[in-house]
Write a protein that holds these residues in place. Structure first.
Motif, PDB file in Angstrom:
ATOM      1  N   SER A 100       0.841  -1.203   0.000  1.00  6.13           N
ATOM      2  CA  SER A 100       0.000   0.000   0.000  1.00  6.13           C
ATOM      3  C   SER A 100       0.872   1.248   0.000  1.00  6.13           C
ATOM      4  N   GLY A 101       0.245   2.367  -0.321  1.00 10.76           N
ATOM      5  CA  GLY A 101       0.952   3.637  -0.335  1.00 10.76           C
ATOM      6  C   GLY A 101       1.544   3.961   1.032  1.00 10.76           C
ATOM      7  N   ALA A 102       0.748   3.736   2.062  1.00 13.22           N
ATOM      8  CA  ALA A 102       1.222   4.025   3.418  1.00 13.22           C
ATOM      9  C   ALA A 102       2.487   3.227   3.725  1.00 13.22           C
ATOM     10  N   ASN A 105       5.518   4.646   2.092  1.00 12.51           N
ATOM     11  CA  ASN A 105       5.974   5.831   2.829  1.00 12.51           C
ATOM     12  C   ASN A 105       6.625   5.449   4.157  1.00 12.51           C
ATOM     13  N   PHE A 134      -0.971  14.561   2.153  1.00 10.17           N
ATOM     14  CA  PHE A 134      -1.569  13.302   2.613  1.00 10.17           C
ATOM     15  C   PHE A 134      -0.604  12.171   2.283  1.00 10.17           C
ATOM     16  N   HIS A 135      -0.249  11.376   3.301  1.00  6.10           N
ATOM     17  CA  HIS A 135       0.737  10.320   3.081  1.00  6.10           C
ATOM     18  C   HIS A 135       0.296   8.947   3.573  1.00  6.10           C
ATOM     19  N   GLY A 136      -0.926   8.817   4.098  1.00  3.66           N
ATOM     20  CA  GLY A 136      -1.391   7.491   4.493  1.00  3.66           C
ATOM     21  C   GLY A 136      -2.067   7.488   5.852  1.00  3.66           C
ATOM     22  N   GLU A 186       4.597  15.833  -1.949  1.00  2.19           N
ATOM     23  CA  GLU A 186       3.819  15.417  -3.127  1.00  2.19           C
ATOM     24  C   GLU A 186       3.993  16.568  -4.118  1.00  2.19           C
ATOM     25  N   GLU A 191      -5.097  14.411  -2.174  1.00  2.00           N
ATOM     26  CA  GLU A 191      -6.215  14.589  -1.243  1.00  2.00           C
ATOM     27  C   GLU A 191      -6.326  16.055  -0.809  1.00  2.00           C
ATOM     28  N   ASP A 219       6.512  11.691  -2.681  1.00  2.00           N
ATOM     29  CA  ASP A 219       5.398  10.744  -2.600  1.00  2.00           C
ATOM     30  C   ASP A 219       4.651  10.769  -3.927  1.00  2.00           C
ATOM     31  N   VAL A 221       2.579   8.302  -4.826  1.00  2.00           N
ATOM     32  CA  VAL A 221       1.550   7.266  -4.704  1.00  2.00           C
ATOM     33  C   VAL A 221       0.396   7.563  -5.662  1.00  2.00           C
ATOM     34  N   GLN A 222       0.010   8.842  -5.728  1.00  2.24           N
ATOM     35  CA  GLN A 222      -1.107   9.208  -6.606  1.00  2.24           C
ATOM     36  C   GLN A 222      -0.642   9.755  -7.959  1.00  2.24           C
ATOM     37  N   LYS A 248      -0.739   3.400  -5.998  1.00  2.00           N
ATOM     38  CA  LYS A 248      -2.061   3.383  -6.646  1.00  2.00           C
ATOM     39  C   LYS A 248      -2.132   2.760  -8.059  1.00  2.00           C
TER      40      LYS A 248
HETATM   41  C1  LIG Z   1      -3.568   7.328  -1.436  1.00  2.00           C
HETATM   42  C2  LIG Z   1      -2.323   7.967  -0.995  1.00  2.00           C
HETATM   43  C3  LIG Z   1      -1.545   7.415   0.037  1.00  2.00           C
HETATM   44  C4  LIG Z   1      -1.986   6.220   0.836  1.00  2.00           C
HETATM   45  O1  LIG Z   1      -2.080   5.062   0.075  1.00  2.00           O
HETATM   46  P1  LIG Z   1      -2.744   3.726   0.706  1.00  2.00           P
HETATM   47  O2  LIG Z   1      -2.553   2.715  -0.369  1.00  2.00           O
HETATM   48  O3  LIG Z   1      -4.183   4.038   0.976  1.00  2.00           O
HETATM   49  O4  LIG Z   1      -2.006   3.424   1.930  1.00  2.00           O
HETATM   50  C5  LIG Z   1      -0.338   8.020   0.333  1.00  2.00           C
HETATM   51  N1  LIG Z   1       0.088   9.109  -0.329  1.00  2.00           N
HETATM   52  C6  LIG Z   1      -0.640   9.677  -1.320  1.00  2.00           C
HETATM   53  C7  LIG Z   1      -0.110  10.876  -2.032  1.00  2.00           C
HETATM   54  C8  LIG Z   1      -1.868   9.135  -1.686  1.00  2.00           C
HETATM   55  O5  LIG Z   1      -2.597   9.702  -2.640  1.00  2.00           O
END
Ligand SMILES: *Cc1c(COP(=O)(O)O)cnc(C)c1O
Length: 390
Positions: A100-102, A105, A134-136, A186, A191, A219, A221-222, A248
């Motif tokens: 997962s993203g969290a 991180n 937002f990081h998790g 980010e 978010e 980050d 993730v998104q 993601k």
């Molecule tokens: C969604 C998101 C996360 C968390 O990802 P999870 O898979 O829900 O843990 C972390 N950082 C960013 C920038 C995100 O958009």
């Protein structure tokens, strides 16, 4: 039936809209009753290649028929191939896989602290992140997240995190001291409202990090995996971060995340210092490889083209005040109540998301122009309804 069962047996942590999707293709989703929705949300940016992507499905099914899991006590061919592919495409040197993203991180936070501890000893552990980031949802990644509303209910949070305003280099400089080990960003806050970091700001941060041996961690993730029209968003900024995290869109629906390390930090994590039991699972890696193979330069150029097309059409709509973002990661600022607009879009069979005061659009990256037009038509109609209700 499914709604009642969910409400009774699944923890009530989500505000769900009343639809049960059972099938889909590309940017279309179909409910139990056969209603067809246009998907401008991609399951919150997960289904980068849309619902039921053929090559992804074939790769995953092929692997399911052989082995599902072996663990990191042994070698996994598909994890090695995926790691090499990610490194070749980016210039990073080593990958760590999680789910997962969290977790990606968490891995980067641990690596930043260890890098500093190994080299400078105790006390240099602070990480500076941005307000509205937002990081998790884990305790460490919530501590890293610069939003007050997440810093309640679960006290105490971790020590060693500071937050500064975005695009304010003086404020950042004032907060750097001998305890700082990393700056965590980010490049487009997801978010937090689809807020894009300035080009010069990011370049200045790279220089500050170089001058002070502070790690620059992005980050993605998104923003990663083609979302902004480059494979990773840092590639828009003419910089090379020390670490990026991504998740993601990488697995197109299956849980995978990755932390990528440059030459300086690639060997910070050593046997026993970190791990993930599911990490590098062969089925999920097979899917991720099939995703990356589709994200060719031509594909990415098309993401950019579609993003510009969508942005320009949105800006022309009555009631749209502004559109932020890059590629197919867009935030729409509207004259009416944005949450009500999201509900009205849903009623008109268009799926969109929110991001702190804005409507957030994350359509599948392979959406067609016809599908974009179809979604735009529903968006326009929903917006008109809301403007009339004001
Ligand atoms: C969604 C998101 C996360 C968390 O990802 P999870 O898979 O829900 O843990 C972390 N950082 C960013 C920038 C995100 O958009």
């Amino acid at each position: 039936m499914i709604k009642e069962m969910t409400d009774k047996y699944i923890c009530n942590t989500y505000n769900r809209k009343n639809a049960v999707f059972v099938d889909g293709k590309g940017a279309k989703l179909i409910t139990e009753e056969g209603k067809v929705y246009t998907d401008f949300g991609s399951g919150i940016g997960i289904n980068a290649l849309g619902n039921n992507n053929d090559a992804w499905q074939d790769a995953v099914i092929k692997q399911i028929r052989t082995l599902g899991h072996t663990s990191n006590l042994y070698y996994t061919k598909l994890a090695a191939i995926l790691a090499k592919k990610l490194c070749d495409l980016t210039g990073f040197k080593k990958a760590f896989f999680a789910n997962s993203g969290a977790e990606a991180n968490e891995c980067a936070i641990k690596a930043a602290r260890k890098y500093s501890f190994d080299k400078y000893g105790q006390g240099r552990y602070e990480i500076i992140s941005l307000n509205n980031s937002f990081h998790g949802r884990t305790l460490a990644t919530l501590s890293l997240t610069g939003q007050e509303k997440f810093h309640t209910d679960f006290m105490p949070f971790l020590d060693g995190f500071k937050y500064v305003d975005i695009n304010n280099i003086e404020m950042l400089q004032q907060n750097i001291d001998k305890k700082t080990c990393a700056i965590y960003l980010e490049l487009i806050q997801g978010e937090g409202g689809i807020n894009v970091l300035d080009f010069d700001y990011v370049k200045q941060i790279r220089k500050i990090c170089d001058d002070n041996d502070i790690l620059m961690i992005i980050d993605e993730v998104q923003t990663g995996n083609g979302r902004t029209g480059k494979l990773y968003a840092y590639q828009h900024y003419e910089i090379m971060p020390d670490i990026i995290t991504t998740a993601k869109g990488l697995g197109n629906g299956l849980p995978i995340s990755c932390t990528l390390f440059n030459d300086k930090v690639k060997d910070v994590l050593t046997p026993g210092t970190h791990g993930c039991t599911f990490g590098g699972n062969p089925i999920i890696c097979a899917g991720a490889i099939a995703c990356l193979e589709q994200m060719t330069p031509n594909f990415l150029a098309n993401v950019e083209k579609k993003g510009k097309y969508l942005k320009n059409k949105l800006l022309k709509l009555d009631g749209v005040l502004n559109v932020t973002g890059m590629g197919l990661m867009l935030g729409v600022e509207v004259k009416c109540d944005y949450k009500r607009l999201v509900d009205t879009c849903f009623n008109n069979q268009l799926l969109v998301l929110t991001a702190k005061g804005k409507v957030r659009l994350l359509p599948p990256l392979n959406i067609t122009f016809e599908e974009i037009d179809c979604g735009l038509e529903k968006f326009k109609e929903s917006l008109q309804t809301e403007l009339n209700n004001m």
